[in-house]
Enzyme design. Structure first.
Site, PDB file in Angstrom:
ATOM      1  N   HIS A  38       0.843  -1.197   0.000  1.00 11.33           N
ATOM      2  CA  HIS A  38       0.000   0.000   0.000  1.00 11.33           C
ATOM      3  C   HIS A  38       0.876   1.243   0.000  1.00 11.33           C
ATOM      4  O   HIS A  38       1.830   1.341   0.769  1.00 11.33           O
ATOM      5  CB  HIS A  38      -0.911   0.012   1.229  1.00 11.33           C
ATOM      6  CG  HIS A  38      -1.742   1.255   1.339  1.00 11.33           C
ATOM      7  ND1 HIS A  38      -1.501   2.228   2.268  1.00 11.33           N
ATOM      8  CD2 HIS A  38      -2.784   1.688   0.595  1.00 11.33           C
ATOM      9  CE1 HIS A  38      -2.377   3.214   2.115  1.00 11.33           C
ATOM     10  NE2 HIS A  38      -3.160   2.905   1.103  1.00 11.33           N
ATOM     11  N   SER A  39       0.569   2.185  -0.882  1.00 10.17           N
ATOM     12  CA  SER A  39       1.292   3.451  -0.944  1.00 10.17           C
ATOM     13  C   SER A  39       2.788   3.196  -1.128  1.00 10.17           C
ATOM     14  O   SER A  39       3.197   2.483  -2.025  1.00 10.17           O
ATOM     15  CB  SER A  39       0.986   4.279   0.311  1.00 10.17           C
ATOM     16  OG  SER A  39       1.574   5.555   0.254  1.00 10.17           O
ATOM     17  N   MET A  40       3.619   3.751  -0.256  1.00 11.94           N
ATOM     18  CA  MET A  40       5.069   3.605  -0.402  1.00 11.94           C
ATOM     19  C   MET A  40       5.535   2.172  -0.188  1.00 11.94           C
ATOM     20  O   MET A  40       6.651   1.811  -0.582  1.00 11.94           O
ATOM     21  CB  MET A  40       5.783   4.540   0.564  1.00 11.94           C
ATOM     22  CG  MET A  40       5.565   6.019   0.282  1.00 11.94           C
ATOM     23  SD  MET A  40       6.186   6.531  -1.327  1.00 11.94           S
ATOM     24  CE  MET A  40       7.952   6.507  -1.031  1.00 11.94           C
TER      25      MET A  40
END
Length: 789
Positions: free
Chosen positions: A170-172
């Site tokens: 998720h995300s980074m």
């Protein structure tokens, strides 16, 4: 007062446009139709014991196994038989976010009697702010590598032990997963499937330090130049759409990999049956082609709604299965038609029509679907309102109409359901510009009711155009604010040299901050870089690549964008200056109600043993703790010094002429007062510049503060060098006077330097925010030299 009122009205209008764009980004999007997942049993996170060597290297990180109820109890002895999946949280993300995936996967496994099931592992990254501080990204990547080896060892006694894990980032966390192949000892066969959710693959959301941009460069270059390392890795990137204002969907796109047969990008709103989980085959099969087919089936081409018979040449029969719900009956309408007969074209309106003109088409429906092609709609700065008015004859069994806006080059959809008859409004804007080699067209699919009339009208939406500017370039606004402030700073120094009097910050800004001083130079250089001879000269001088060129390569540079951002920056600097000056006056009046200053600040030496000790102490603080912390301390010290000087001047000008404490009027006294006032005006401008430097360094300060219990010293520290220079520079500037600046041999150079520096800020800062403070420091250093020479 006339020019001042006109400036206030103009910059008030500019500020209103900025707020209108921000409003469109943060508040004007579709209603949240997602629902929270729920557990049937209490979640448990079993901490996996790591080798001591790994725990010592990564004391802040941990690895967990997710479970619920009986399943969690059975797994406490770590005899695992499922398919390993590793969840990586993103910026400030919790390892407990795996619950949504793990709980749903457990319920699905129960439905098929655990024929297949997943073991969900999750990493605790201590909720680090890796989107704002890149110094720990490499450390996180190395830890994930170690976790994968530990996870696979847990299955070594199985008859069919897995040799790879699937990763959900998720995300980074998705970027960290993509960085794994860059490690020297990483085996590509360790991962076969990577699913990323709202991961900014293209570039960082805010390029606040060099470690962050270098990490991106290393990862993206590796995936392009060493594609053989990831040839068997199937990658799916899912973007969040317009509701995700933190990571715009364009950043989740894998542009160079989009032609790669193992990579897929979709916007969540375009996923057919978005509730559907990924097929088990996408995890367990060793065939990368089969994994890709499964992902395409579920995320792009699931055959619901419309079938194209040419794609199914062997089709002989068609069965429509609709399960009964609570005994309800359904009516299924079906028709066969030639696609060309239901295709119409609608040209979009021009950007500068500002919604005053429109383009319209009327459809007299005789079938179930119409495809309206939106001609000339392919740029990110375009934004429209589409109005669909339906008129139908009264009918008891009238169905709902469904409107689907489909952007083929980015798998980007938005769906609206409306009653018939009705008047429906749809927003049309893009996450990604249409590639040059792409001939597809954005389409409005109207799933209609027969015997109805549909009137489709499209208009340019000015507020959404502003929203697109903020969405794609809002991160660059600090660059243009600082560029304007540097122009004002140079204007103050020029006025000081030519007239002997320094302008206030706001008048200096309105006089000096003109777009034609900056934009033409950047555009000319951008044009010249298209010629090889100029590019060779550029490279010989070891100059970095122009950020406008990089933005152009990402299809983010469009006409007048720099001018718009410059005006936005001027407006922000203008109202920021007024706010600071007003706050200073208010605080001074409150302070003077409690105490009285002893007199005007006296002209003293630039450096004393006490001041040298403070400077050395702050340099020591920046070297042993955090550079941003030292910057914050010297910033607050500078504000306090300016505040006390302002109190003295404010007290003097508010004092009655008959007061005994007022100094006697004389040429010497008047000169001293003018010197203090001029110096104060310069100090206020420097504080305005420093405020943005502090804001840009704040993320690393927050990161350091959150991790104090693990390490007192931030390493690596993106602000250490900058802090050492600033502490020394501001220590001298704090006690400087404009008298020495006026008489300096370098005064004219100091007054002229901010102009080229403001151009350099715009040229090299939008995609590298960490460079911006150094341009400000160059100007301050020359100011210091003027005080000495």
């Amino acid at each position: 007062r006339g020019p001042g009122v006109a400036a206030a009205l103009f910059y008030g209008a500019v500020a209103a446009l900025v707020l209108l764009g921000v409003r469109d980004v943060l508040f004007l999007y579709e209603e949240n139709q997602c629902s929270m997942t729920y557990m049937y049993e209490y979640p448990e996170y079993l901490k996996i014991k790591l080798p001591k060597k790994i725990s010592r290297r990564f004391p802040a990180y941990e690895l967990y196994l997710y479970g619920e109820g009986n399943y969690a109890e059975e797994n406490k002895n770590l005899i695992l038989t499922g398919i390993p999946v590793l969840f990586l949280p993103g910026n400030a993300g919790s390892y407990k976010q795996v619950r949504s995936l793990g709980s749903i996967a457990l319920r699905k496994a129960e439905d098929i009697d655990f024929k297949y099931h997943f073991n969900f592992f999750t990493v605790n990254f201590n909720e680090e702010l890796v989107a704002l501080y890149g110094g720990s990204l490499q450390r996180q990547t190395r830890f994930v590598h170690e976790c994968i080896k530990v996870i696979l060892k847990l299955y070594k006694d199985q008859e069919f032990a897995p040799s790879s894990v699937a990763i959900v980032g998720h995300s980074m966390g998705g970027l960290v997963a993509r960085a794994l192949p860059t490690l020297k000892n990483f085996k590509p066969e360790f991962i076969n499937l990577l699913i990323t959710q709202a991961t900014p693959h293209v570039a960082p959301v805010m390029p606040l330090d060099k470690y962050l941009t270098d990490f991106y460069t290393a990862v993206n270059n590796h995936w392009i130049l060493k594609a053989q390392d990831v040839r068997n890795l199937t990658t799916l990137s899912v973007a969040g759409g317009f509701r995700d204002y933190q990571v715009r969907s364009g950043l989740a796109f894998l542009p160079r990999l989009s032609q790669h047969s193992r990579a897929l990008f979709v916007v969540s709103s375009a996923v057919p049956r978005t509730w559907a989980s990924t097929d088990h085959l996408s995890i367990i099969t060793e065939d990368p082609k089969k994994r890709m087919l499964v992902l395409n089936h579920h995320f792009v081409r699931h055959p619901i709604v419309t079938l194209k018979l040419q794609e199914y040449p062997s089709l002989s029969d068609l069965v429509v299965y609709v399960p009964a719900i609570n005994g309800n009956k359904f009516t299924v309408d079906c028709e066969f038609f030639k696609e060309d007969s239901r295709r119409v074209q609608l040209p979009v309106t021009h950007l500068f029509s500002f919604g005053l003109s429109s383009s319209k088409i009327v459809l007299n429906s005789t079938g179930l679907i119409y495809n309206v092609q939106l001609q000339h709609f392919g740029q990110i700065y375009q934004a429209f309102k589409i109005y669909i008015e339906s008129h139908c004859q009264p009918h008891k069994g009238r169905k709902m109409s469904v409107y689907r806006l489909h952007v083929p080059w980015s798998h980007e959809d938005s769906i609206t359901v409306s009653k018939v008859p009705s008047f429906t409004e749809i927003s049309a804007k893009l996450h990604i510009a249409q590639p040059e080699n792409d001939s597809t067209v954005a389409v409005l699919n109207i799933y209609s009711s027969s015997d109805c009339q549909y009137e489709v009208t499209i208009k340019t939406s000015f507020s959404q155009v502003l929203g697109q500017v903020i969405r794609f370039h809002g991160v660059s606004l600090p660059v243009y604010v600082i560029s304007n402030m540097l122009l004002a700073y140079g204007g103050q120094l020029s006025a000081l040299i030519s007239t002997g009097h320094c302008l206030d910050f706001v008048p200096a800004l309105t006089r000096a901050a003109k777009p034609y001083k900056v934009d033409p130079f950047v555009n000319v250089v951008k044009f010249l870089l298209g010629f090889n001879w100029f590019k060779d000269i550029w490279n010989v001088l070891f100059l970095p690549q122009l950020d406008a060129v990089l933005l152009n390569k990402q299809d983010m540079w469009f006409p007048l964008v720099s001018l718009i951002l410059f005006l936005f920056g001027t407006g922000i600097a203008y109202w920021g200056g007024i706010l600071f000056s007003s706050s200073l006056r208010l605080l001074s009046s409150l302070w003077l109600s409690l105490t009285r200053p002893s007199g005007l600040p006296k002209d003293s030496k630039l450096m004393t043993p006490r001041r040298a000790f403070v400077a050395i102490l702050l340099v020591f603080v920046s070297c042993t703790t955090c550079g941003a912390f030292a910057i914050l301390i010297i910033y607050l010290h500078y504000i306090l010094f300016t505040f006390m000087g302002h109190n003295a001047v404010y007290f003097l000008f508010t004092m009655s002429p008959e007061s005994e404490n007022r100094p006697a009027a004389s040429p010497t006294t008047n000169t001293a007062i003018d010197n203090v006032v001029n110096s104060l005006k310069i100090h206020i401008t420097i504080i305005n510049l420093l405020t943005w430097i502090v804001l840009l360094s704040l993320p690393s300060l927050i990161y350091w503060f959150k991790n104090l219990r693990y390490n007192v010293r931030l390493d690596p520290d993106p602000c250490r060098t900058m802090a050492i220079i600033l502490v020394s520079t501001l220590g001298i500037l704090m006690n400087s006077s404009t008298t020495k600046v006026k008489s300096s041999k370098l005064s004219k150079i100091a007054a002229q330097l901010p102009l080229p520096l403001s151009v350099a800020v715009v040229a090299f800062g939008p995609m590298h925010l960490y460079r911006v403070p150094y341009f400000v420091i160059c100007s301050l250093l020359l100011h210091v030299l003027c005080c000495i020479l």
